[in-house]
Write a protein that holds these residues in place. Structure first.
Motif: not given
Length: 383
Positions: A308-322, A334-342
């Protein structure tokens, strides 16, 4: 050297020093923790708030009215089946038993007289010394006396039962709670206490929780479509497939199983009641507690998950650094699906084998050069 030459020398010196300073401020690539994207089969769980009940929660009721004469237990301790708990003043009920015994004796006397009279009429009727109606009257009188005796016996038995209710014993072995009445108090009739206490058996506990209609359908279809596989793994719901998480966040050490699913969905709430049972041999969990029940909803095949800590969220948009093969950092949506704890499940935007920045997400920028250091992330969700 003239003035013009001197100025030229000074300007060149400043340029050379400036260039050296710029070269000195260039920072070499730093090591950066990353995780390697991989595919794995992920069990999808969901948690539901549940309330704890004892395997048996038996209310102790005053079944007759009267003044509480004695209390014979210590509140909050274990009591054995049959132990005397309360005593209600028995004197009015003893008097009633005596009265019913007298009524029975009177009825038995009347029966004896009626039977004797009938026996005298029978031979007389055979020789027509008395009329047929006299014989019938004697017979009916005897039958009425028999009924009176039976009624008196019933009344006596009822009075003896009521007398027995004056001594209230524990119906099961379990833990007893705080008493709702004290010695000398009138009990057994509202607004006075009727339920005096509760005894609970808690070596096994019941946990009740609710599923929404859509959650129920998800689980039901999953179980129906994978019944044989789940049975082979002991996860068909009837075997230990539930996890209880207590209010302090610590898991109950014993797994639970589904006892029943209610026959109907509540039309007012759109939810259906589910009950699971859990062993509780250490007797730590008590009735009335709340916890979260973790239920397996589905299995996701070849899923991509990242911390979860890899993902940043801003105004409903999710992104990561590759980090690419050259060590250059690039931002990617990226598009996220289910969230499972961490963990986040990623449905679009990442491929197997790519490196995603794990630590220092707030410090890196697109175009930065780094030395990726692959780190193994241990998730609590996939234990």
């Amino acid at each position: 050297m003239n003035l013009r030459q001197t100025l030229m020398v000074l300007i060149l010196s400043v340029i050379i020093v400036s260039c050296k300073e710029k070269q000195a401020t260039v920072i070499p690539p730093q090591k950066l923790p990353v995780v390697k994207v991989s595919k794995t089969d992920v069990p999808l769980y969901r948690q539901f708030v549940g309330q704890v009940f004892g395997l048996k929660d038996i209310p102790i009721r005053a079944r007759v009215e009267g003044f509480l004469e004695g209390i014979y237990f210590t509140e909050g301790v274990r009591v054995e089946k049959g132990k005397l708990l309360y005593a209600i003043d028995p004197e009015p009920f003893k008097a009633e038993v005596s009265a019913m015994q007298a009524n029975l004796a009177e009825a038995q006397t009347m029966l004896a007289n009626a039977e004797n009279e009938l026996e005298r009429y029978k031979p007389l009727a055979e020789i027509n010394a008395v009329s047929k109606s006299d014989l019938d009257f004697a017979q009916s009188k005897r039958d009425a006396a028999v009924a009176s005796v039976n009624a008196a016996k019933g009344n006596l038995r009822m009075s003896q039962i009521n007398l027995g209710y004056c001594r209230i014993s524990s119906p099961i072995t379990g833990f007893i709670g705080k008493t709702n009445a004290r010695e000398g108090e009138f009990v057994g009739r509202d607004p006075n206490p009727v339920i005096l206490n509760t005894v609970s058996r808690i070596d096994t506990i019941r946990v009740q929780f609710f599923l929404t209609e859509s959650e129920y359908l998800t689980i039901a279809r999953y179980v129906s479509n994978n019944r044989e596989e789940l049975k082979s793994r002991g996860e068909d719901g009837r075997k230990e497939s539930l996890t209880l998480i207590l209010s302090d966040g610590i898991e109950h050490p014993f797994k639970g199983s589904v006892d029943f699913i209610n026959r109907e969905v509540d039309a007012t709430t759109g939810a259906i009641l589910v009950q699971g049972s859990f062993p509780n041999p250490n007797l730590i969990v008590r009735p009335g507690q709340f916890g979260r029940v973790r239920v397996k909803m589905d299995d996701k095949k070849d899923a991509i998950t990242i911390p979860q800590r890899c993902v940043s969220e801003l105004q409903g948009q999710y992104s990561v650094f590759v980090v690419d093969k050259e060590g250059t950092v690039q931002a990617r949506q990226v598009k996220v699906g289910e969230r499972m704890d961490d963990l986040w499940m990623i449905s679009e935007g990442l491929k197997e084998g790519e490196l995603v920045v794990l630590e220092g997400v707030q410090k890196v920028r697109t175009g930065d050069k780094v030395i990726p250091e692959v780190t193994e992330f241990k998730s609590v969700s996939l234990k």
